[in-house]
Design an enzyme around this catalytic site. Structure first.
Site, PDB file in Angstrom:
ATOM      1  N   GLN A 173      14.788  20.402  11.393  1.00  0.00           N
ATOM      2  CA  GLN A 173      15.897  19.566  10.927  1.00  0.00           C
ATOM      3  C   GLN A 173      16.103  18.426  11.906  1.00  0.00           C
ATOM      4  OE1 GLN A 173      19.132  19.602  12.685  1.00  0.00           O
ATOM      5  NE2 GLN A 173      19.889  17.957  11.371  1.00  0.00           N
ATOM      6  N   LYS A 297      19.058  16.552   3.452  1.00  0.00           N
ATOM      7  CA  LYS A 297      20.183  17.493   3.448  1.00  0.00           C
ATOM      8  C   LYS A 297      21.505  16.743   3.591  1.00  0.00           C
ATOM      9  CE  LYS A 297      21.976  21.556   5.948  1.00  0.00           C
ATOM     10  NZ  LYS A 297      23.268  21.010   6.398  1.00  0.00           N
ATOM     11  N   HIS A 321      28.024  20.302   4.632  1.00  0.00           N
ATOM     12  CA  HIS A 321      27.937  20.657   6.052  1.00  0.00           C
ATOM     13  C   HIS A 321      28.876  21.813   6.394  1.00  0.00           C
ATOM     14  CE1 HIS A 321      25.814  18.717   9.510  1.00  0.00           C
ATOM     15  NE2 HIS A 321      26.575  19.544  10.204  1.00  0.00           N
TER      16      HIS A 321
END
Length: 423
Positions: A173, A297, A321
């Site tokens: 990520q 994302k 989130h």
């Protein structure tokens, strides 16, 4: 008073303080004036943890208050945090009778590879405050289960150390901060480490106003005296977490100025240097640097999902989130049906946000998700008992999904569709 209009029915939404050892459950139709007395398990015998909520209570007991607040807290009034649970509670399951469910299959195909369970472990940062070598331990738990593990830029373990975990589906990520050389360097490292996928997070260029977390600090980088004293009262946490000293951000620390390299100081420096100019042109450039699967994302608007497909992304992760960024937003689950309608099969669609039960996972699959990401659920297990706790969290969800498929009359997760749901 907080304006909480989205309270889910019969779903624990109590504040951190209510998670004390032996705290009673909220009233349900099965109780009358506190009888029978019920409480989640909060002891140390891992096998007695029957649910993710048990692991949560075990974690609360072991962790100092500042770490619990970081684990649990949301932004501002925490309405988004509440919405994630309320969105799940808004659907009811519609089981089918007399279906042969003697053999149940939880496997899915994710980017052309068979995966035995319909979820992956989400990227979470600063895990070193929960357990030493936390991300390596999470990766080992994921590898044991055969599910992907997404390592955060804000991990406290080196990318290469996680990549060395045998049989791991390792995804990286990326947070975009500082000059372009930082992000480009991290992408090149992830390629050399043979990461299967790159996950670009786009909803954290500004740090969410996590007011309760901030109250644990006297000023940025320094805990209040009360928080330090409370941490000293948790020797079991200190022994298993701080035996090698305070953690650091092993993959980003070289870019942090030397006078800001303390644990909290470096976190605040990275937050302050996020790239506020990040746009679709830069995302397309990053897509061009990465030769493997590329996911974005933190998208919720269907127009952004279509844009992601247009720039060559392979997947999107519908996410707010974990309720930690912009308050009063929709949940990923809210947008899932429209996301699937808009992008069809052009993108792999994943979703996160409050998944703590097997039925939660099945609801998301029925609404069109290809898989679910687990964030806090596996962190509760990690914070309660390290790698074994994370493995227990995965096992709990595996057992629940298996049982729920049988009760639904669905022989496999591939059979899940909107026909199994009603509002």
């Amino acid at each position: 008073m907080r304006r909480m209009s989205d309270q889910p029915a019969f779903r624990d939404s109590a504040p951190v303080e209510a998670a004390a050892v032996g705290a009673s459950l909220d009233p349900t139709p099965a109780t009358e004036n506190g009888s029978p007395r019920r409480s989640y398990y909060a002891g140390r015998t891992l096998e007695r943890a029957r649910t993710i909520e048990d692991l949560r209570r075990m974690a609360h007991r072991r962790l100092p208050a500042f770490a619990v607040e970081y684990l649990e807290g949301g932004a501002e009034e925490e309405a988004t945090l509440q919405r994630n649970l309320a969105a799940l509670a808004g659907y009811r399951l519609l089981p089918r009778a007399l279906v042969d469910a003697s053999h149940r299959d939880q496997s899915i195909s994710l980017f052309g590879r068979s995966t035995p369970l319909p979820f992956a472990i989400a990227p979470t940062g600063l895990n070193g405050v929960f357990w030493k070598d936390a991300d390596v331990l999470l990766a080992r738990a994921a590898a044991r289960a055969g599910v992907p593990f997404i390592q955060s830029t804000m991990s406290n373990d080196r990318m290469e150390d996680v990549a060395a975990v045998p049989n791991l589906r390792h995804w990286w990520q990326l947070y975009v901060f500082g000059p372009k050389e930082i992000r480009d360097s991290l992408i090149a490292r992830a390629e050399r480490a043979q990461c299967e996928a790159l996950v670009l997070t786009v909803d954290a260029q500004f740090y969410g106003d996590r007011e309760w977390e901030q109250r644990r600090f006297a000023h940025p980088g320094r805990l209040t005296i009360g928080s330090v004293l409370d941490a000293a009262l948790h020797p079991r946490w200190a022994l298993t977490t701080l035996s090698g000293g305070m953690p650091s951000f092993a993959n980003a620390i070289d870019w942090v100025p030397k006078d800001h390299r303390g644990f909290f100081e470096s976190a605040f420096w990275i937050r302050a240097n996020m790239d506020h100019a990040l746009d679709w042109a830069e995302v397309a450039r990053l897509r061009g640097l990465w030769p493997r699967k590329f996911l974005i994302k933190g998208v919720l608007d269907p127009r952004d999902m279509e844009r992601a497909a247009d720039i060559g992304a392979d997947g999107v992760i519908l996410s707010n989130h974990g309720g930690r960024q912009l308050d009063w937003t929709v949940s990923g689950l809210d947008m899932l049906p429209e996301a699937r309608r808009r992008v069809g099969d052009r993108l792999t669609v994943l979703v996160d946000g409050g998944f703590r039960r097997g039925t939660d996972v099945l609801k998301a699959l029925a609404l069109g998700a290809d898989a679910v990401l687990l964030g806090r659920a596996t962190l509760y297990g990690l914070a309660a008992a390290g790698q074994e706790g994370a493995e227990r969290a995965i096992d709990i969800l595996r057992e629940e999904i298996d049982r729920d498929l049988g009760l639904l009359g669905a022989p496999s997760v591939k059979a899940m569709s909107p026909d199994f749901l009603t509002r």
